[in-house]
Scaffold this active site. Sequence first.
Site, PDB file in Angstrom:
ATOM      1  N   ASP A   9       3.271 -13.753  10.744  1.00 21.61           N
ATOM      2  CA  ASP A   9       3.853 -14.905  11.221  1.00 21.61           C
ATOM      3  C   ASP A   9       5.337 -14.690  11.705  1.00 21.61           C
ATOM      4  O   ASP A   9       5.669 -13.555  11.806  1.00 21.61           O
ATOM      5  CB  ASP A   9       3.819 -15.860   9.862  1.00 21.61           C
ATOM      6  CG  ASP A   9       4.761 -15.837   9.053  1.00 21.61           C
ATOM      7  OD1 ASP A   9       5.277 -14.558   8.875  1.00 21.61           O
ATOM      8  OD2 ASP A   9       4.855 -16.445   8.116  1.00 21.61           O
ATOM      9  N   CYS A  67       3.778 -11.484   5.924  1.00 24.07           N
ATOM     10  CA  CYS A  67       4.552 -12.721   6.338  1.00 24.07           C
ATOM     11  C   CYS A  67       5.996 -12.569   5.491  1.00 24.07           C
ATOM     12  O   CYS A  67       6.336 -11.289   5.113  1.00 24.07           O
ATOM     13  CB  CYS A  67       3.862 -14.069   5.619  1.00 24.07           C
ATOM     14  SG  CYS A  67       3.147 -13.864   4.112  1.00 24.07           S
ATOM     15  N   THR A  69       6.410 -13.365   2.205  1.00 26.68           N
ATOM     16  CA  THR A  69       6.239 -12.509   0.814  1.00 26.68           C
ATOM     17  C   THR A  69       5.012 -11.906   0.628  1.00 26.68           C
ATOM     18  O   THR A  69       4.606 -11.054  -0.128  1.00 26.68           O
ATOM     19  CB  THR A  69       5.989 -13.780  -0.239  1.00 26.68           C
ATOM     20  OG1 THR A  69       5.093 -14.394   0.199  1.00 26.68           O
ATOM     21  CG2 THR A  69       7.388 -14.626  -0.263  1.00 26.68           C
ATOM     22  N   HIS A 100      -9.848   1.343  -6.244  1.00 25.11           N
ATOM     23  CA  HIS A 100     -10.725   0.718  -7.218  1.00 25.11           C
ATOM     24  C   HIS A 100     -11.218  -0.736  -6.744  1.00 25.11           C
ATOM     25  O   HIS A 100     -12.299  -1.164  -6.985  1.00 25.11           O
ATOM     26  CB  HIS A 100     -10.047   0.272  -8.512  1.00 25.11           C
ATOM     27  CG  HIS A 100      -9.719   1.477  -9.586  1.00 25.11           C
ATOM     28  ND1 HIS A 100      -9.170   1.441 -10.520  1.00 25.11           N
ATOM     29  CD2 HIS A 100     -10.153   2.862  -9.358  1.00 25.11           C
ATOM     30  CE1 HIS A 100      -9.323   2.682 -11.055  1.00 25.11           C
ATOM     31  NE2 HIS A 100      -9.905   3.402 -10.215  1.00 25.11           N
ATOM     32  N   HIS A 135     -16.980   1.095  -9.644  1.00 30.57           N
ATOM     33  CA  HIS A 135     -16.274   0.282  -8.923  1.00 30.57           C
ATOM     34  C   HIS A 135     -16.995  -0.282  -7.570  1.00 30.57           C
ATOM     35  O   HIS A 135     -16.725  -1.713  -7.383  1.00 30.57           O
ATOM     36  CB  HIS A 135     -14.714   0.774  -8.236  1.00 30.57           C
ATOM     37  CG  HIS A 135     -14.228   1.594  -9.369  1.00 30.57           C
ATOM     38  ND1 HIS A 135     -13.464   0.806 -10.315  1.00 30.57           N
ATOM     39  CD2 HIS A 135     -13.972   2.801  -9.668  1.00 30.57           C
ATOM     40  CE1 HIS A 135     -12.770   1.630 -10.983  1.00 30.57           C
ATOM     41  NE2 HIS A 135     -13.067   2.806 -10.639  1.00 30.57           N
TER      42      HIS A 135
END
Length: 144
Positions: A9, A67, A69, A100, A135
């Site tokens: 963004d 973005c 955060t 994993h 996994h």
Amino acid sequence: MMKIAIGADHAGFAYKEMLKQYVSEFDFCEVCDCGTDSTDSCDYPVFAKKVCDKVTSGDCSMGILVCGTGIGMSIAANKQKGIRAAVASDEYSVKFTRLHNDANVLCLGARVIAEEKARILTELFLTTEFEGGKHLRRVAMFEE
Ligand code: RB5
């Protein structure tokens, strides 16, 4: 050749441009830029969807989303079936989300980590293989 979808963004635009250049210099990577194209305010879910569509369609093998955060992008991305998006800001988390979780989208916070850290985490994400084994069973449960 590994095709990587990248999107951001307005808050992540500058990092996206920087990472696009960085990743395109790896001889094993080709970059698909999904926007945004400027620092004009925009809605991050739009770009999360564009990148995730590239990954789920098989057109790209992995995605990178930026973005402010990394969190909004990860929430939006993980709504899409087949997407395993991880927001991370340290090497250990990035390494293990590949080993994993077989994460296929890395979400970064341009307002959280420095540019150099973003480059290090991106390279680690793109070069760490999924461990498989037990996994694989757990990752398969995400889709059930
Ligand atoms: C934009 O201001 C900001 O909300 C966005 O980039 C992101 O951090 C959302 O999670």
